[in-house]
Design a protein around this motif. Structure first.
Motif, mmCIF file in Angstrom:
data_model
loop_
_atom_site.group_PDB
_atom_site.id
_atom_site.type_symbol
_atom_site.label_atom_id
_atom_site.label_comp_id
_atom_site.label_asym_id
_atom_site.label_seq_id
_atom_site.Cartn_x
_atom_site.Cartn_y
_atom_site.Cartn_z
ATOM 1 N N PHE A 17 1.558 -1.125 -14.247
ATOM 2 C CA PHE A 17 1.590 -1.711 -15.586
ATOM 3 C C PHE A 17 1.768 -0.580 -16.594
ATOM 4 C CE2 PHE A 17 -0.554 -3.196 -19.509
ATOM 5 C CZ PHE A 17 0.258 -4.289 -19.778
ATOM 6 N N LEU A 18 2.914 -0.557 -17.251
ATOM 7 C CA LEU A 18 3.234 0.480 -18.240
ATOM 8 C C LEU A 18 3.053 1.885 -17.649
ATOM 9 C CD1 LEU A 18 1.598 -1.088 -21.437
ATOM 10 C CD2 LEU A 18 4.000 -1.183 -20.721
ATOM 11 N N ASP A 19 3.593 2.064 -16.447
ATOM 12 C CA ASP A 19 3.550 3.347 -15.737
ATOM 13 C C ASP A 19 2.128 3.773 -15.380
ATOM 14 O OD1 ASP A 19 5.248 5.207 -14.537
ATOM 15 O OD2 ASP A 19 4.816 6.710 -16.061
ATOM 16 N N ASN A 20 1.215 2.823 -15.364
ATOM 17 C CA ASN A 20 -0.158 3.080 -14.930
ATOM 18 C C ASN A 20 -0.330 2.423 -13.564
ATOM 19 O OD1 ASN A 20 -2.904 3.450 -14.640
ATOM 20 N ND2 ASN A 20 -3.463 1.847 -16.093
ATOM 21 N N TYR A 21 -0.196 3.230 -12.518
ATOM 22 C CA TYR A 21 -0.242 2.697 -11.159
ATOM 23 C C TYR A 21 -1.691 2.517 -10.705
ATOM 24 C CZ TYR A 21 4.766 3.458 -10.704
ATOM 25 O OH TYR A 21 6.125 3.393 -10.861
ATOM 26 N N LEU A 22 -1.970 1.376 -10.087
ATOM 27 C CA LEU A 22 -3.330 1.037 -9.691
ATOM 28 C C LEU A 22 -3.930 2.092 -8.777
ATOM 29 C CD1 LEU A 22 -5.753 -0.872 -9.554
ATOM 30 C CD2 LEU A 22 -4.564 -2.162 -7.772
ATOM 31 N N TYR A 23 -3.133 2.562 -7.805
ATOM 32 C CA TYR A 23 -3.681 3.488 -6.819
ATOM 33 C C TYR A 23 -3.396 4.950 -7.144
ATOM 34 C CZ TYR A 23 -4.106 -0.818 -4.083
ATOM 35 O OH TYR A 23 -4.413 -2.079 -3.663
ATOM 36 N N SER A 24 -3.215 5.264 -8.411
ATOM 37 C CA SER A 24 -3.162 6.668 -8.792
ATOM 38 C C SER A 24 -4.511 7.301 -8.456
ATOM 39 C CB SER A 24 -2.894 6.816 -10.292
ATOM 40 O OG SER A 24 -3.173 8.137 -10.718
ATOM 41 N N GLY A 25 -4.482 8.404 -7.724
ATOM 42 C CA GLY A 25 -5.727 9.053 -7.321
ATOM 43 C C GLY A 25 -6.270 10.017 -8.352
ATOM 44 N N GLN A 26 -5.679 10.044 -9.536
ATOM 45 C CA GLN A 26 -6.014 11.078 -10.514
ATOM 46 C C GLN A 26 -7.475 11.039 -10.946
ATOM 47 O OE1 GLN A 26 -3.134 11.798 -13.665
ATOM 48 N NE2 GLN A 26 -4.779 12.158 -15.138
ATOM 49 N N GLU A 27 -7.995 9.866 -11.310
ATOM 50 C CA GLU A 27 -9.367 9.792 -11.807
ATOM 51 C C GLU A 27 -10.379 10.154 -10.718
ATOM 52 O OE1 GLU A 27 -10.421 9.444 -14.804
ATOM 53 O OE2 GLU A 27 -8.629 8.765 -15.862
ATOM 54 N N ILE A 28 -10.188 9.632 -9.508
ATOM 55 C CA ILE A 28 -11.122 9.950 -8.419
ATOM 56 C C ILE A 28 -11.099 11.443 -8.133
ATOM 57 C CG2 ILE A 28 -11.824 9.443 -6.056
ATOM 58 C CD1 ILE A 28 -10.170 6.914 -6.175
ATOM 59 N N ALA A 29 -9.890 12.007 -8.027
ATOM 60 C CA ALA A 29 -9.755 13.423 -7.687
ATOM 61 C C ALA A 29 -10.393 14.304 -8.761
ATOM 62 C CB ALA A 29 -8.281 13.770 -7.505
ATOM 63 N N ASP A 30 -10.137 13.978 -10.027
ATOM 64 C CA ASP A 30 -10.633 14.793 -11.129
ATOM 65 C C ASP A 30 -12.150 14.681 -11.267
ATOM 66 O OD1 ASP A 30 -10.682 16.368 -13.478
ATOM 67 O OD2 ASP A 30 -10.532 14.570 -14.723
ATOM 68 N N ARG A 31 -12.656 13.465 -11.276
ATOM 69 C CA ARG A 31 -14.083 13.259 -11.506
ATOM 70 C C ARG A 31 -14.922 13.623 -10.277
ATOM 71 N NH1 ARG A 31 -14.988 10.464 -16.163
ATOM 72 N NH2 ARG A 31 -13.046 9.878 -17.210
ATOM 73 N N GLY A 32 -14.379 13.383 -9.098
ATOM 74 C CA GLY A 32 -15.150 13.630 -7.886
ATOM 75 C C GLY A 32 -14.885 14.962 -7.237
ATOM 76 N N ASP A 33 -13.879 15.708 -7.733
ATOM 77 C CA ASP A 33 -13.493 16.995 -7.157
ATOM 78 C C ASP A 33 -13.185 16.849 -5.669
ATOM 79 O OD1 ASP A 33 -12.840 19.675 -7.445
ATOM 80 O OD2 ASP A 33 -14.827 20.359 -6.825
ATOM 81 N N VAL A 34 -12.306 15.904 -5.375
ATOM 82 C CA VAL A 34 -11.820 15.669 -4.012
ATOM 83 C C VAL A 34 -10.304 15.554 -4.055
ATOM 84 C CG1 VAL A 34 -13.921 14.462 -3.266
ATOM 85 C CG2 VAL A 34 -12.022 13.141 -4.240
ATOM 86 N N ILE A 35 -9.671 15.772 -2.920
ATOM 87 C CA ILE A 35 -8.244 15.489 -2.792
ATOM 88 C C ILE A 35 -8.090 14.026 -2.408
ATOM 89 C CG2 ILE A 35 -6.191 15.909 -1.358
ATOM 90 C CD1 ILE A 35 -7.027 18.829 -1.204
ATOM 91 N N VAL A 36 -7.160 13.321 -3.061
ATOM 92 C CA VAL A 36 -6.887 11.922 -2.755
ATOM 93 C C VAL A 36 -5.478 11.809 -2.182
ATOM 94 C CG1 VAL A 36 -6.642 9.581 -3.671
ATOM 95 C CG2 VAL A 36 -8.451 11.081 -4.542
ATOM 96 N N VAL A 37 -5.362 11.063 -1.084
ATOM 97 C CA VAL A 37 -4.066 10.811 -0.448
ATOM 98 C C VAL A 37 -3.879 9.300 -0.347
ATOM 99 C CG1 VAL A 37 -2.648 11.162 1.611
ATOM 100 C CG2 VAL A 37 -4.308 12.915 0.935
ATOM 101 N N THR A 38 -2.700 8.804 -0.701
ATOM 102 C CA THR A 38 -2.368 7.396 -0.461
ATOM 103 C C THR A 38 -1.131 7.346 0.416
ATOM 104 O OG1 THR A 38 -0.919 7.098 -2.402
ATOM 105 C CG2 THR A 38 -3.279 6.773 -2.734
ATOM 106 N N LEU A 39 -1.030 6.340 1.275
ATOM 107 C CA LEU A 39 0.039 6.308 2.274
ATOM 108 C C LEU A 39 0.711 4.940 2.338
ATOM 109 C CD1 LEU A 39 -1.150 4.617 5.013
ATOM 110 C CD2 LEU A 39 -2.629 6.631 5.038
ATOM 111 N N GLY A 40 1.927 4.929 2.872
ATOM 112 C CA GLY A 40 2.646 3.689 3.106
ATOM 113 C C GLY A 40 2.622 3.322 4.581
ATOM 114 N N TYR A 41 2.682 2.024 4.869
ATOM 115 C CA TYR A 41 2.773 1.566 6.263
ATOM 116 C C TYR A 41 3.527 0.245 6.314
ATOM 117 C CZ TYR A 41 -1.302 -1.484 5.194
ATOM 118 O OH TYR A 41 -2.162 -2.409 4.654
ATOM 119 N N ARG A 42 4.169 -0.007 7.468
ATOM 120 C CA ARG A 42 4.985 -1.215 7.608
ATOM 121 C C ARG A 42 4.124 -2.482 7.575
ATOM 122 N NH1 ARG A 42 8.200 0.574 12.892
ATOM 123 N NH2 ARG A 42 6.383 1.968 12.994
#
Length: 554
Positions: free
Chosen positions: A136-161
Motif C-alpha cells: 500500500f503506497l510502497d509500504n510492503y507488509l513484510y518489510s523487515g525494516q522495523e523488526i531489524a532496526d528495533r530488535g537488532d536482528v537480521i530479517v530474511v523473507t523468502l518466496g516459495y511455490r
C-alpha cells in the motif's frame, strides 16, 4: 553556541561519509550489492531484495542450486511472486521464476557481525502470498525494516511455490508433492550457508510465519531434513496439525485437477500435467470463495502438504521428536476463525440480521461429519452449555466464531504445543493468544463491536506498521507492536522471550506438559495477562471426546 553547532555539523557529515554498510557481499552464487539507508544518528541498514537461493524450478521438481552469475548482482528490487491465483480467483499473477529472498541488516556505529537471524515464511492458505506481502503506497507488509532496526536482528523473507505448482501430489513417487516446503527448506539452507557474509550468525536462526506460513514453520521443525539448520521457531495462527495443513487423499485431488485441464487420469496423467500451461494448472487449483455452514470454505483448502515418506516421513503428530532441541513459540488470535466463519455464515457480521441457532448446528455438523449424529450432539452440547434458555444474538454469533477458531486454529495449535513440550529435551515451549480487538469492529463498521483479534491481525504489529504509518494507528497500537517485537526478537536472541535487549511488559512463562500456562498479548497487558489451560473444555472436546466417538457409517 556557534561552536556546538559546528561540532554537530562535523559529526553529522563524518557519519554521512562513513555510513556503515556491507557494500558488495560475496555469496555462493556471486557478488551482490543492496541498498544502504540511513535510519538515524549512527543507525543504517543494508537492504537486499531479490537474491536467488535456487535456480528456476523444474515443473513438479524439488529445487536445485542456482548456477550463479557474473559481475555484481544489483539486489534492489523485489522479484515477482510465485505463480498464483489472484484474490478474486479469476486469473493468475506471478512467475515460475520466483525462488528469491530479501534481507534486512541493521548497523550501529560499525558494520554488524554475528547478529541473530529471523527467517519469515508468509501465509495465504498455500494458494497466495509473497515474500514482500501486500503493498500500500510502497509500504510492503513484510518489510523487515522495523523488526531489524528495533530488535537488532537480521530479517530474511523468502518466496516459495504455491497452489498446484507447489503442492499437487498423486500420493506416490510419480508426483510426491511438497514442492513449496522443499523451496522453503532450500531457502533456509541457503541462509545457513551464506548469512555470515551478511553479518549474521548461522548458528542462531529463528523461523517465524503466520497461517500457512506458521504451519510451514512447524513442518520445517518436524522434517528430518532440517536438523542443524535453525535453533528456534515461531508459529502464528497455524501448525502442521491444522485440518487444512495436510491432504490425506492427494490422488483424488490430482485426478480432479487433471480432468479440469483435459489430462487423462491413467498412467500418463503426470506426464500430461507437466506439459500443461502453468497458468492453466494454477487456475485449476483455485477455490470457490463463497462458503456456507454446510460447506465451509476451510474444507476447500486441499492443496497442502502430503505424507510423502521423505520430507514428511510420517504423520506430523508422530514427528515432534525431531523438534526436541528447537525452542518453540506457537499461538493464536482469539477470533482467528472469523475470517472463515464470516464467509460461511455472513449474518454474524450484520447486526440487522438474526443468526438462527440452526446455523450453529449446521456448522458443527460440517466439522464433525465423520462422527455423524453423535458427533453433532456432543459438539452442540459442549458449545451451548452456558447459553441458558434464551441465548442472545451476540451469544449465538460469537459462538460461531469460537467454533471456527477452535476447530481451524486453536485446538490444533494447543495440541502441537502439548506434543512439543512432551518431546522436548533442550527445546523450550511458549504459548500465547492475541486478544487486541480488530480495528474494524464497532458501530457503523464492517465487523461487530464484540470483535476480537481476527486472522492476520497480528501481522501489522509484528512488522511494526504502527511505527511505519503512525497516523493510521493509536498510541496503544504502537505499545502493542513494541511488545510483540520485543518478545519475538528477545526469543530469537536467547530462546527466552523475556531475556534480550528489549524490555517486555510482563514475564511470559514457559508452557509445560503439566502447567499449560500462556500469555495473553494485548496493548493493556500486565502480569494479570498470564493464564493457564487455554479453553481447556473445548480443547478436550476436539482432541479427546470427539476422536473417541465411533465413526459414522453414513
Amino acid at each position: 553556541m556557534e561552536k556546538l553547532r559546528i561540532l554537530l555539523l562535523v559529526a553529522f557529515s563524518l557519519e554521512t561519509v562513513s555510513a556503515t554498510s556491507l557494500g558488495v557481499v560475496l555469496t555462493e552464487g556471486g557478488l551482490v550489492r543492496g541498498e544502504n539507508i540511513r535510519l538515524g544518528f549512527r543507525r543504517h541498514m543494508d537492504i537486499f531484495k531479490g537474491i536467488p537461493f535456487a535456480g528456476i524450478p523444474g515443473r513438479f521438481e524439488i529445487p536445485k542450486r542456482h548456477p550463479g552469475w557474473n559481475g555484481i548482482l544489483k539486489a534492489t528490487e523485489y522479484r515477482k511472486r510465485c505463480l498464483q491465483v489472484n484474490l478474486k480467483m479469476t486469473s493468475t499473477r506471478g512467475s515460475e521464476d520466483c525462488l528469491y529472498l530479501n534481507i534486512w541488516v541493521p548497523h550501529g556505529r560499525s558494520v554488524s557481525t554475528n547478529l541473530p537471524v529471523m527467517v519469515w515464511i508468509y501465509g495465504g492458505g498455500f494458494l497466495v502470498g509473497g515474500s514482500m506481502g501486500a503493498n500500500f503506497l510502497d509500504n510492503y507488509l513484510y518489510s523487515g525494516q522495523e523488526i531489524a532496526d528495533r530488535g537488532d536482528v537480521i530479517v530474511v523473507t523468502l518466496g516459495y511455490r504455491l497452489g498446484t505448482l507447489g503442492f499437487l501430489s498423486t500420493g506416490d513417487a510419480s508426483l510426491p508433492g511438497n514442492y513449496g516446503l522443499w523451496d522453503q527448506h532450500y531457502a533456509i539452507a541457503w541462509v545457513h550457508r551464506n548469512i555470515r557474509s551478511f553479518g549474521g550468525d548461522p548458528d542462531n536462526i529463528t523461523l517465524f510465519g503466520e497461517s500457512a506460513g506458521g504451519a510451514s514453520v512447524n513442518f520445517q521443525t518436524l522434517t528430518p531434513h532440517s536438523r542443524g539448520l535453525f535453533r528456534r521457531a515461531i508459529s502464528q495462527s497455524g501448525v502442521a496439525l491444522c485440518p487444512w495443513a495436510v491432504n490425506r487423499n492427494p490422488r483424488r485431488l490430482a485426478e480432479e485437477i487433471a480432468l479440469k485441464v483435459n489430462c487423462p487420469t491413467d498412467d500418463s496423467m503426470v506426464a500430461c500435467l507437466k506439459m500443461t500451461d502453468p497458468r492453466v494448472l494454477t487456475m485449476a487449483g483455485s477455490l470457490d470463495p463463497s462458503g456456507s455452514a454446510d460447506n465451509p470454505i476451510v474444507g476447500q483448502l486441499v492443496l497442502a502438504a502430503t505424507i510423502d515418506g521423505d520430507f514428511l516421513p510420517d504423520e506430523p503428530g508422530k514427528l515432534f521428536h525431531n523438534a526436541a532441541d528447537v525452542d518453540y513459540i506457537a499461538g493464536v488470535n482469539d477470533m482467528d476463525g472469523h475470517v472463515f466463519t464470516g464467509l460461511d455464515v455472513p449474518s454474524i457480521n450484520n447486526p440487522q440480521v438474526d443468526t438462527p441457532v440452526e446455523d450453529v448446528r449446521r456448522l458443527l455438523r460440517s466439522y464433525t461429519k465423520e462422527k455423524g449424529q453423535a458427533g453433532l450432539d456432543n459438539a452442540f452440547a459442549t458449545y451451548s452449555s452456558n447459553w441458558g434458555t434464551n441465548p442472545s444474538q451476540t451469544t449465538i454469533k460469537r459462538t460461531i466464531v469460537e467454533i471456527g477458531t477452535d476447530y481451524i486454529f486453536l485446538v490444533p495449535i494447543q495440541t502441537a504445543l502439548y506434543l512439543h513440550a512432551a518431546n522436548a529435551t533442550t527445546g523450550r515451549t511458549y504459548s500465547y493468544v492475541l486478544s487486541e480487538p480488530n480495528r474494524m469492529g464497532g458501530l457503523a463498521r464492517p465487523y461487530p463491536s464484540w470483535m476480537g483479534a481476527d486472522h492476520a491481525d497480528d501481522l501489522q504489529y509484528v512488522f511494526g506498521k504502527p511505527f511505519t504509518t503512525p497516523r493510521a494507528y493509536w498510541s496503544k497500537h504502537r505499545n502493542l507492536s513494541s511488545y510483540m517485537i520485543a518478545y519475538w526478537t528477545n526469543f530469537a536472541k536467547t530462546g527466552d522471550p523475556n531475556k534480550g535487549d528489549l524490555k517486555v511488559p510482563t514475564t511470559w512463562p514457559k508452557f509445560t506438559s503439566s502447567g499449560h500456562r500462556y500469555l495473553e498479548i494485548n496493548s493493556k497487558m500486565d502480569k494479570s495477562y498470564v493464564h493457564q489451560k487455554m479453553r481447556v473444555r473445548y480443547v478436550h472436546f476436539w482432541a479427546s471426546t470427539l476422536p473417541n466417538l465411533p465413526d459414522s457409517s453414513v
